[in-house]
Each structure stands twice: as structure tokens, then as C-alpha cells.
Design a protein around this motif. Structure first.
Motif, short mmCIF file in Angstrom:
data_model
loop_
_atom_site.label_atom_id
_atom_site.label_comp_id
_atom_site.label_asym_id
_atom_site.label_seq_id
_atom_site.Cartn_x
_atom_site.Cartn_y
_atom_site.Cartn_z
N TYR A 33 0.83 -1.20 0.00
CA TYR A 33 0.00 0.00 0.00
C TYR A 33 0.87 1.26 0.00
CZ TYR A 33 -2.79 -3.64 2.29
OH TYR A 33 -3.42 -4.82 2.61
N TYR A 35 0.25 5.22 1.38
CA TYR A 35 -0.57 6.20 2.06
C TYR A 35 0.16 7.55 2.07
CZ TYR A 35 -3.64 2.63 4.13
OH TYR A 35 -4.55 1.62 4.34
N GLY A 42 -5.10 12.67 8.67
CA GLY A 42 -4.72 11.30 8.95
C GLY A 42 -3.98 10.66 7.78
N LEU A 43 -4.15 9.37 7.65
CA LEU A 43 -3.52 8.60 6.58
C LEU A 43 -4.56 8.30 5.52
CD1 LEU A 43 -1.83 6.27 9.14
CD2 LEU A 43 -0.51 7.50 7.41
N LEU A 45 -5.29 6.46 1.77
CA LEU A 45 -4.78 5.44 0.86
C LEU A 45 -4.73 5.98 -0.56
CD1 LEU A 45 -3.96 2.45 0.48
CD2 LEU A 45 -6.40 1.96 0.13
N TYR A 48 -3.04 0.60 -3.91
CA TYR A 48 -2.69 -0.64 -3.25
C TYR A 48 -2.45 -1.72 -4.30
CZ TYR A 48 -7.48 -2.05 -4.24
OH TYR A 48 -8.65 -2.35 -4.89
N GLU A 59 -8.23 6.00 -1.91
CA GLU A 59 -9.07 7.17 -1.69
C GLU A 59 -8.64 8.37 -2.53
OE1 GLU A 59 -9.97 7.66 2.80
OE2 GLU A 59 -8.04 6.62 2.65
N LEU A 101 -1.10 -4.09 9.02
CA LEU A 101 -0.19 -3.44 8.08
C LEU A 101 1.13 -3.12 8.77
CD1 LEU A 101 -2.86 -3.15 6.50
CD2 LEU A 101 -2.12 -0.85 5.86
N PHE B 93 -11.94 -1.31 7.70
CA PHE B 93 -11.88 -1.68 6.29
C PHE B 93 -13.10 -1.13 5.57
CE2 PHE B 93 -8.17 -4.20 5.70
CZ PHE B 93 -7.85 -4.62 6.96
N LYS B 100 -8.47 -2.26 1.66
CA LYS B 100 -8.66 -0.82 1.77
C LYS B 100 -8.90 -0.46 3.23
CE LYS B 100 -10.30 0.20 -2.89
NZ LYS B 100 -11.38 0.83 -3.70
N LEU B 101 -7.82 -0.36 3.98
CA LEU B 101 -7.92 0.04 5.38
C LEU B 101 -7.99 1.56 5.43
CD1 LEU B 101 -7.94 -1.08 8.25
CD2 LEU B 101 -5.45 -0.78 8.29
N ILE B 102 -9.09 2.08 5.98
CA ILE B 102 -9.34 3.51 6.03
C ILE B 102 -9.06 3.99 7.44
CG2 ILE B 102 -11.01 5.35 5.61
CD1 ILE B 102 -10.27 3.69 3.14
N PHE B 103 -8.24 5.04 7.55
CA PHE B 103 -7.84 5.54 8.86
C PHE B 103 -8.63 6.78 9.27
CE2 PHE B 103 -4.03 3.17 10.03
CZ PHE B 103 -3.73 2.51 8.85
N GLY B 104 -8.80 6.93 10.58
CA GLY B 104 -9.29 8.18 11.11
C GLY B 104 -8.23 9.26 11.01
#
Lengths: 112, 113
Positions: A33, A35, A42-43, A45, A48, A59, A101, B93, B100-104
Motif C-alpha cells: 500500500y 498512504y 490522517g492517513l 490510501l 494498493y 481514496e 499493516l 476496512f 482498503k484500510l481507512i484511517f481516522g
């Protein structure tokens, strides 16, 4: 020490220039991935890859491209850098379906 | 667009106190909710994670509480220490699947001596 290696650590780049951020892992993870981290956001994406030979959009993929020629390497390319791409970029990898991760230490990119 | 909403943005706690960080998520395709910890100049690292077959998971001073019906989960740090000072991220996710791990947006925690 096993893990993710990113290069360069930091870079200052003129707008319009092409830049490739390198990422190599030695854990034989299938998934990788990219980011970007921005204060207050934040982080996020970018792209990937589930396995060598395949890639997908995250995103915020616009302005970035990736390739996955083999298991270990996952470079991120900015074809024509713009100031809004100033950020810290993190590469990560994970085993299949593990959900955890592993991140590199980041590449700080400044586009002027 | 899948979202993970995290609060507060920053938190100051005295040594020995309890730090509480909250997250809310939308639909998710993969029931796995991690918290990551990031120290300055380093990449994030997995701190603790929960699968919602349980409502709570504890590892040492760190506890995740999970409320599936409310789509919320929180991190509690008991007996907070100055060494806990870091940025904490929750994640979920997205509906695109496990890749697709989505972060705050992150919570910057400062624990004062």
C-alpha cells in the motif's frame, strides 16, 4: 532487520518534475500500500496492490501511479508534481487477510 | 466514500490518568478494527485490534471497547504514561474489501508527568 524500506527519506522537488518514491519489503507479503499523511487528515490510501502484477486505486489516487512487477517492490510515481502533493508518504505491506499493516518510516516530500 | 471519524483531535492527560479516544465508522466489509500508534518521525505500528465477536479486548493498559449496533469503538489507555505520548489512529476496512484500510484523522496524545 526485516521490514519495509523507503527511499528517499526526504526530498525537495520543483513543481512539474517527475518523482519516484521507492518501497521494498522483505517479508514476502502479498499486499502492499501507499498512504499519504497530512496534518488533520490522517492517513489516506493512494494505491494498493493485492499481489504482484495487480494494482488498485485508493481514496486519493489522482496524480499518482504505481506498479508491482514483483512481490518485493512497489514504487510510487508522481508524473508531474504539484505543491498539493507535499506530504509524508508511507509504504506498507500485509499478509493476506491478516489485517495488520507494517509501515515503513516514511518519505517526506516537499513540492515547491 | 467510506469514512472513519475519530475524536478528539488532541488530548492532554496527566500521568496516571485515563486516555479515551473514540471512533465511528460507516459500512465495513471486513470485521476487524485496529488501532495504530505513531511516534514522531516513525511509521504507524499496530497497537491493538478487535474482531467484533467480542465487545472488549484488553492488552495490558490498553483496552478496545466495541459497540457494533452504534458502529463505534474506542481506545482506553489506563494509567497513562509519558511514553504513551504519540499519535493514535483508528481504522476500519472500507466496503471495497480487506485491501482498503481507512484511517481516522488521528489523535495526538500528550501525557504530562
Amino acid at each position: 532487520i526485516a521490514g519495509i524500506t523507503q527511499a528517499p527519506t526526504s526530498q525537495i522537488l520543483a513543481a512539474g518534475r517527475r518523482m519516484t518514491l521507492r518501497c521494498t519489503q522483505d517479508m514476502r507479503h502479498n499486499a502492499m500500500y501507499w498512504y499519504r499523511q497530512d496534518l488533520g487528515l490522517g492517513l489516506r490510501l493512494i494505491h494498493y496492490s493485492n499481489t504482484a502484477g495487480t494494482t488498485g486505486k485508493g481514496e486519493v489516487p489522482d496524480g499518482y501511479s504505481v506498479s508491482r512487477a514483483n512481490t518485493d517492490d512497489f514504487p510510487l510515481t508522481l508524473a508531474s508534481a504539484v505543491p498539493s502533493q507535499t506530504s509524508v508518504y508511507f509504504c506498507a505491506s500485509s499478509g493476506t487477510y491478516t489485517g495488520e499493516l507494517f509501515f515503513g518510516e516514511g518519505s517526506r516530500l516537499t513540492v515547491l | 466514500q467510506q469514512q472513519v471519524k475519530q475524536s478528539p483531535q488532541s488530548l492532554i492527560v496527566q500521568k496516571g490518568g485515563i486516555s479515551i479516544i473514540n471512533c465511528a465508522y460507516e459500512n465495513t466489509a471486513f470485521d476487524y478494527f485496529p488501532w495504530y500508534q505513531q511516534f514522531p518521525g516513525k511509521g504507524p505500528a499496530l497497537l491493538i485490534a478487535i474482531r467484533p465477536d467480542v465487545s472488549e479486548k484488553k492488552e495490558g493498559r490498553f483496552t478496545i471497547s466495541f459497540n457494533k449496533s452504534a458502529k463505534q469503538f474506542s481506545l482506553h489507555i489506563m494509567d497513562s504514561q509519558p511514553g504513551d505520548s504519540a499519535t493514535y489512529f483508528c481504522a476500519a476496512f472500507g466496503d471495497g474489501g480487506y485491501n482498503k484500510l481507512i484511517f481516522g484523522a488521528g489523535t495526538r496524545l500528550a501525557v504530562h508527568p
